[in-house]
Design an enzyme around this catalytic site. Structure first.
Site, PDB file in Angstrom:
ATOM      1  CE1 TYR A  18      -8.566  11.211  -8.416  1.00  0.00           C
ATOM      2  CE2 TYR A  18      -9.789  12.720  -9.835  1.00  0.00           C
ATOM      3  CZ  TYR A  18      -8.802  11.761  -9.669  1.00  0.00           C
ATOM      4  OH  TYR A  18      -8.030  11.368 -10.744  1.00  0.00           O
ATOM      5  CG  ASP A  73      -1.923   1.068   1.271  1.00  0.00           C
ATOM      6  OD1 ASP A  73      -1.611   2.201   0.836  1.00  0.00           O
ATOM      7  OD2 ASP A  73      -3.046   0.808   1.713  1.00  0.00           O
ATOM      8  CE  LYS A  84      -5.289  12.402  -8.559  1.00  0.00           C
ATOM      9  NZ  LYS A  84      -4.150  11.545  -8.888  1.00  0.00           N
ATOM     10  CG  ASN A 106      -0.159   5.968 -12.305  1.00  0.00           C
ATOM     11  OD1 ASN A 106      -0.866   6.752 -12.920  1.00  0.00           O
ATOM     12  ND2 ASN A 106      -0.460   4.659 -12.184  1.00  0.00           N
ATOM     13  CB  ALA A 164     -15.220   4.422 -13.956  1.00  0.00           C
TER      14      ALA A 164
HETATM   15  N1  LIG Z   1      -8.958   7.141 -15.237  1.00  0.00           N
HETATM   16  C1  LIG Z   1      -9.151   8.440 -15.252  1.00  0.00           C
HETATM   17  O1  LIG Z   1     -10.182   8.944 -15.775  1.00  0.00           O
HETATM   18  C2  LIG Z   1      -8.102   9.361 -14.685  1.00  0.00           C
HETATM   19  C3  LIG Z   1      -8.122  10.715 -15.087  1.00  0.00           C
HETATM   20  C4  LIG Z   1      -7.167  11.575 -14.551  1.00  0.00           C
HETATM   21  C5  LIG Z   1      -6.222  11.097 -13.652  1.00  0.00           C
HETATM   22  N2  LIG Z   1      -6.232   9.778 -13.286  1.00  0.00           N
HETATM   23  C6  LIG Z   1      -5.216   9.319 -12.327  1.00  0.00           C
HETATM   24  O2  LIG Z   1      -4.490   8.279 -12.924  1.00  0.00           O
HETATM   25  C7  LIG Z   1      -3.869   7.509 -11.891  1.00  0.00           C
HETATM   26  C8  LIG Z   1      -4.001   6.031 -12.241  1.00  0.00           C
HETATM   27  O3  LIG Z   1      -5.373   5.678 -12.210  1.00  0.00           O
HETATM   28  P1  LIG Z   1      -6.058   4.785 -13.330  1.00  0.00           P
HETATM   29  O4  LIG Z   1      -7.003   5.646 -14.066  1.00  0.00           O
HETATM   30  O5  LIG Z   1      -5.058   4.020 -14.091  1.00  0.00           O
HETATM   31  O6  LIG Z   1      -6.967   3.849 -12.402  1.00  0.00           O
HETATM   32  P2  LIG Z   1      -6.825   2.279 -12.016  1.00  0.00           P
HETATM   33  O7  LIG Z   1      -6.888   1.450 -13.230  1.00  0.00           O
HETATM   34  O8  LIG Z   1      -7.832   2.080 -10.938  1.00  0.00           O
HETATM   35  O9  LIG Z   1      -5.364   2.180 -11.414  1.00  0.00           O
HETATM   36  C9  LIG Z   1      -5.070   2.700 -10.137  1.00  0.00           C
HETATM   37  C10 LIG Z   1      -3.776   2.089  -9.670  1.00  0.00           C
HETATM   38  O10 LIG Z   1      -3.446   2.671  -8.396  1.00  0.00           O
HETATM   39  C11 LIG Z   1      -3.166   1.631  -7.487  1.00  0.00           C
HETATM   40  N3  LIG Z   1      -3.534   2.003  -6.132  1.00  0.00           N
HETATM   41  C12 LIG Z   1      -4.657   2.640  -5.742  1.00  0.00           C
HETATM   42  N4  LIG Z   1      -4.631   2.788  -4.398  1.00  0.00           N
HETATM   43  C13 LIG Z   1      -3.476   2.232  -3.968  1.00  0.00           C
HETATM   44  C14 LIG Z   1      -2.875   2.083  -2.694  1.00  0.00           C
HETATM   45  N5  LIG Z   1      -3.464   2.525  -1.567  1.00  0.00           N
HETATM   46  N6  LIG Z   1      -1.665   1.471  -2.604  1.00  0.00           N
HETATM   47  C15 LIG Z   1      -1.060   0.993  -3.727  1.00  0.00           C
HETATM   48  N7  LIG Z   1      -1.585   1.117  -4.957  1.00  0.00           N
HETATM   49  C16 LIG Z   1      -2.778   1.730  -5.069  1.00  0.00           C
HETATM   50  C17 LIG Z   1      -3.964   0.439  -7.967  1.00  0.00           C
HETATM   51  O11 LIG Z   1      -3.291  -0.718  -7.521  1.00  0.00           O
HETATM   52  P3  LIG Z   1      -4.062  -1.984  -6.853  1.00  0.00           P
HETATM   53  O12 LIG Z   1      -5.378  -2.115  -7.574  1.00  0.00           O
HETATM   54  O13 LIG Z   1      -3.103  -3.100  -7.121  1.00  0.00           O
HETATM   55  O14 LIG Z   1      -4.216  -1.606  -5.439  1.00  0.00           O
HETATM   56  C18 LIG Z   1      -3.876   0.576  -9.480  1.00  0.00           C
HETATM   57  O15 LIG Z   1      -2.695  -0.013  -9.955  1.00  0.00           O
HETATM   58  C19 LIG Z   1      -4.548   7.912 -10.585  1.00  0.00           C
HETATM   59  O16 LIG Z   1      -3.692   8.738  -9.839  1.00  0.00           O
HETATM   60  C20 LIG Z   1      -5.762   8.703 -11.056  1.00  0.00           C
HETATM   61  O17 LIG Z   1      -6.140   9.681 -10.129  1.00  0.00           O
HETATM   62  C21 LIG Z   1      -7.156   8.911 -13.783  1.00  0.00           C
END
Ligand SMILES: NC(=O)c1ccc[n+]([C@@H]2O[C@H](COP(=O)([O-])OP(=O)(O)OC[C@H]3O[C@@H](n4cnc5c(N)ncnc54)[C@H](OP(=O)(O)O)[C@@H]3O)[C@@H](O)[C@H]2O)c1
Length: 268
Positions: free
Chosen positions: A157, A64, A161, A91, A195
């Site tokens: 959130y 974590d 950011k 990330n 999502a």
């Molecule tokens: N998707 C969007 O629309 C969007 C838009 C703008 C910015 N972002 C940003 O992009 C980044 C990546 O998100 P994503 O869109 O790729 O979503 P995602 O597919 O849900 O990936 C999130 C990642 O973060 C990890 N994570 C979350 N909480 C954690 C914790 N407490 N400890 C360790 N790992 C953790 C998850 O790992 P595990 O599942 O293995 O825990 C997963 O690998 C985030 O910072 C998000 O805010 C996303």
């Protein structure tokens, strides 16, 4: 001049899914070795297989990001396995859909712990190690297009950011004399596990197949697009990575006419 990436080492948190996994694959294709961090060990292993299939070394570290000592443990693992690290991409992150007045203190502190404090801790520790070793490097955080304006009911959130963006801008200036680049990455809505997780965190499970049905195509992208933008930034470092012009245009308009946000407030 473009940076040479072959045989460099990148550390990526949130590498088990979405943007982190796509960046790991793109980095491996560009010649980097990859240290992958996340909690889901099965998904981490599968991303590691993809990196190895591209002929690069993959190291996985499960945990974590917000656990005490996690940043140090991750960087220690990178140095022990690969001798060094050159790039760190903080990330990992998540969101939830809830108005601020309905958000508990514990929820607010947890999202700041994961999205903001853990990312800052990782970049601080990475910077200290690079400076001590007199080595150049590149540190990045995955912020969001929402760094520039809040999305209603995603207020906590959006705040994490915006805070990430501010810190990266300052760190970029502070670390320039040490030849360490710092960049914030600002994706628009991206097809990932985000999502699904946000729905689960908000207590309203989602039909994953229909998660993006109401989102205009202009506001939606695939994680590969973000990964390609990150790789371009590694080759030619710059302080901010935007994957679409739209949020910056919207933010400029809102800076001139603040009440515009009240009118066009995006549905949360
Ligand atoms: N998707 C969007 O629309 C969007 C838009 C703008 C910015 N972002 C940003 O992009 C980044 C990546 O998100 P994503 O869109 O790729 O979503 P995602 O597919 O849900 O990936 C999130 C990642 O973060 C990890 N994570 C979350 N909480 C954690 C914790 N407490 N400890 C360790 N790992 C953790 C998850 O790992 P595990 O599942 O293995 O825990 C997963 O690998 C985030 O910072 C998000 O805010 C996303």
């Amino acid at each position: 001049m473009a940076q040479e990436l072959t045989d460099r080492v990148i550390v990526i948190t949130g590498a088990s899914s979405g943007i982190g996994a796509a960046t790991a694959f793109a980095a491996a294709r560009a010649g980097l070795h990859v240290v992958l961090h996340g909690r889901d060990t099965a998904r981490l292993a599968s991303v590691a297989d993809g990196v190895r299939a591209a002929g690069r070394t993959a190291v996985t570290v499960a945990g974590d990001v917000a656990a005490p000592g996690e940043s140090g443990r991750l960087l220690d693992a990178a140095e022990a396995a690969l001798g060094q690290f050159d790039v760190v991409f903080a990330n990992a992150g998540y969101g939830f859909r809830r108005a601020m007045h309905e958000t508990s203190d514990a929820e607010l502190r947890r999202i700041f712990d994961v999205n903001f404090f853990a990312a800052v801790d990782l970049l601080q520790q990475a910077a200290r190690r690079l400076i001590a070793a007199a080595r150049p490097g590149h540190l990045l955080m995955c912020s969001s297009a929402l760094a520039l304006f809040p999305l209603i009911r995603f207020s906590a959130y959006s705040a994490t950011k915006a805070a990430q963006h501010h810190v990266c801008r300052a760190m970029a200036l502070e670390l320039r004399p040490h030849r360490i680049a710092v960049s914030s990455v600002h994706p628009i809505m991206t097809r990932t596990g985000f999502a699904d997780r946000a729905a689960a965190e908000s207590g309203r499970p989602l039909d994953a197949a229909r998660a993006y049905d109401d989102v205009p195509a202009l506001l939606l992208q695939d994680p590969d697009r973000v990964a390609r933008a990150v790789l371009r930034c590694l080759r030619r470092p710059r302080p901010e990575v935007w994957t679409s012009r739209l949020p910056r245009l919207a933010a400029a308009a809102m800076a001139l006419v603040p009440r515009l946000l009240d009118v066009v407030a995006v549905r949360g």
